[in-house]
Scaffold this motif. Sequence first.
Motif, short mmCIF file in Angstrom:
data_model
loop_
_atom_site.label_atom_id
_atom_site.label_comp_id
_atom_site.label_asym_id
_atom_site.label_seq_id
_atom_site.Cartn_x
_atom_site.Cartn_y
_atom_site.Cartn_z
N THR A 87 46.99 38.81 45.91
CA THR A 87 46.66 40.24 45.80
C THR A 87 47.30 40.86 44.57
O THR A 87 48.23 40.32 43.99
CB THR A 87 47.13 41.01 47.05
N TRP A 88 46.79 42.03 44.22
CA TRP A 88 47.19 42.83 43.07
C TRP A 88 46.77 42.15 41.77
O TRP A 88 45.90 42.63 41.06
CB TRP A 88 48.71 43.12 43.05
N ASN A 89 47.38 41.04 41.44
CA ASN A 89 47.00 40.24 40.28
C ASN A 89 46.84 38.80 40.74
O ASN A 89 47.63 38.33 41.55
CB ASN A 89 48.07 40.28 39.18
N ALA A 90 45.84 38.11 40.21
CA ALA A 90 45.67 36.71 40.54
C ALA A 90 46.21 35.85 39.41
O ALA A 90 46.28 36.27 38.25
CB ALA A 90 44.19 36.40 40.78
N SER A 91 46.62 34.64 39.76
CA SER A 91 47.04 33.69 38.74
C SER A 91 45.83 33.29 37.89
O SER A 91 44.69 33.50 38.29
CB SER A 91 47.66 32.46 39.40
N PRO A 92 46.05 32.75 36.70
CA PRO A 92 44.92 32.36 35.85
C PRO A 92 43.92 31.44 36.55
O PRO A 92 42.71 31.52 36.30
CB PRO A 92 45.60 31.66 34.67
N GLN A 93 44.41 30.59 37.42
CA GLN A 93 43.54 29.71 38.21
C GLN A 93 43.93 29.86 39.68
O GLN A 93 44.75 29.10 40.21
CB GLN A 93 43.67 28.26 37.76
N PRO A 94 43.35 30.86 40.38
CA PRO A 94 43.72 31.09 41.77
C PRO A 94 43.52 29.84 42.62
O PRO A 94 42.55 29.09 42.44
CB PRO A 94 42.77 32.21 42.21
N LEU A 95 44.45 29.62 43.54
CA LEU A 95 44.35 28.47 44.43
C LEU A 95 43.15 28.61 45.37
O LEU A 95 42.50 27.62 45.72
CB LEU A 95 45.64 28.34 45.24
N ASP A 96 42.84 29.84 45.74
CA ASP A 96 41.73 30.09 46.66
C ASP A 96 41.12 31.44 46.33
O ASP A 96 40.52 31.62 45.28
CB ASP A 96 42.24 30.00 48.10
N GLY A 97 41.30 32.43 47.20
CA GLY A 97 40.70 33.74 46.99
C GLY A 97 41.67 34.75 46.41
O GLY A 97 42.88 34.49 46.30
N ALA A 98 41.15 35.91 46.05
CA ALA A 98 41.99 36.95 45.46
C ALA A 98 41.39 38.32 45.73
O ALA A 98 40.16 38.49 45.72
CB ALA A 98 42.14 36.73 43.96
N VAL A 99 42.25 39.29 45.96
CA VAL A 99 41.87 40.71 46.04
C VAL A 99 42.72 41.41 45.00
O VAL A 99 43.95 41.49 45.14
CB VAL A 99 42.11 41.30 47.44
N VAL A 100 42.09 41.88 43.95
CA VAL A 100 42.84 42.34 42.78
C VAL A 100 42.43 43.76 42.39
O VAL A 100 41.39 44.27 42.81
CB VAL A 100 42.61 41.40 41.58
N VAL A 101 43.26 44.35 41.57
CA VAL A 101 42.96 45.62 40.90
C VAL A 101 42.70 45.30 39.44
O VAL A 101 43.42 44.49 38.84
CB VAL A 101 44.15 46.60 41.03
N ASP A 102 41.68 45.90 38.87
CA ASP A 102 41.40 45.68 37.45
C ASP A 102 42.34 46.55 36.64
O ASP A 102 41.99 47.65 36.19
CB ASP A 102 39.94 46.00 37.13
N ASN A 103 43.57 46.06 36.47
CA ASN A 103 44.59 46.84 35.78
C ASN A 103 44.24 47.07 34.31
O ASN A 103 44.57 48.12 33.75
CB ASN A 103 45.94 46.14 35.91
N ALA A 104 43.60 46.10 33.67
CA ALA A 104 43.21 46.29 32.28
C ALA A 104 42.22 47.44 32.16
O ALA A 104 42.29 48.26 31.22
CB ALA A 104 42.62 45.01 31.71
N GLU A 105 41.29 47.53 33.09
CA GLU A 105 40.32 48.64 33.07
C GLU A 105 41.03 49.96 33.31
O GLU A 105 40.64 50.99 32.73
CB GLU A 105 39.24 48.41 34.12
N ALA A 106 42.08 49.97 34.14
CA ALA A 106 42.84 51.20 34.34
C ALA A 106 43.43 51.68 33.01
O ALA A 106 43.39 52.87 32.69
CB ALA A 106 43.96 50.97 35.35
N GLY A 107 43.97 50.74 32.22
CA GLY A 107 44.50 51.12 30.91
C GLY A 107 43.40 51.64 30.00
O GLY A 107 43.61 52.61 29.24
N ARG A 108 42.24 51.02 30.05
CA ARG A 108 41.12 51.49 29.22
C ARG A 108 40.67 52.88 29.65
O ARG A 108 40.34 53.72 28.79
CB ARG A 108 39.96 50.49 29.30
N MET A 109 40.66 53.14 30.95
CA MET A 109 40.30 54.46 31.45
C MET A 109 41.28 55.51 30.94
O MET A 109 40.89 56.63 30.58
CB MET A 109 40.28 54.46 32.98
N ALA A 110 42.57 55.16 30.91
CA ALA A 110 43.59 56.09 30.42
C ALA A 110 43.34 56.44 28.96
O ALA A 110 43.40 57.61 28.55
CB ALA A 110 44.98 55.49 30.60
N ALA A 111 43.03 55.44 28.15
CA ALA A 111 42.76 55.69 26.73
C ALA A 111 41.52 56.54 26.55
O ALA A 111 41.50 57.47 25.71
CB ALA A 111 42.60 54.35 26.00
#
Length: 270
Positions: A87-111
């Motif tokens: 959760t929150w951030n996934a590793s570069p190669q997740p072992l299985d599933g992931a529930v993440v936040v697009d933090n990079a997009e959040a930064g882009r939205m701020a800009a």
Amino acid sequence: MSSLPPPRPIALIAPRLDWAPAARAIQACAELLLPAGYYLAAGPWHEAQSLPLLGDLRPAAALTIGPLDDPALRTVLAALEIPVVETWNASPQPLDGAVVVDNAEAGRMAARHLAAKRHAQVACISADNAWERARREGFIGSAAALGLDLVADIVQPEVQHMNDGRMAFLRLLATNTIFDAVFCTTDLLAAASVSEAHNRDLQVPQDLAVLGYSDDGSAAQWAQGLTTLGADAAILGRRAGQLLLDRLDGERGTGERVTVEVVFEERLST
């Protein structure tokens, strides 16, 4: 006596449990899992001496707060052949599933927001962890593309208290650069920036616009009128819990990735 089988454990793997957004996500996830017959079992599973105990626990699945990037822990979980959700951030190669936040997009939205408000000279204050680095990088990249002048980029090694945020803002002032807006990758940093700005007779947003990021909707508690963007930790927790249940029931396969939407709330600080 009840004929229902006892609930089965789901290993909860978290570097720390006192981070408020993580606690909110864990609570929401646990409330979803218990009626289905599962409970979250917290422990220092990421520590080397605890890895054999993780196998002894015989968890039905595992939930991680943050990316699963420890090689030894990945090996143990892979050997257990159970569903794993990062959760929150996934590793570069997740072992299985992931529930993440697009933090990079959040930064882009701020800009994009600061550009739309016609701020030309901007600064960024962040802490040094995976999700804040992603917000910072998204902001810096988008600011450059939008023609904003990034005059200062402050990374504070450790941010747990308001004083840490104040020190980060003082480091920003010490650069002796001129800026009219600052993106802070957490609301704590943003609230500390607003506080220190007021201490120096800088008016927000007239002299300085401040934009924060919230994982738990606490912006108003830190600083009234703070413009913020972010994701709801409780929603993330429920979606992680549902993904775990779907994997346990065989309704979804490995490699599933769910992205929680980032929302924007404009208030007075910008």
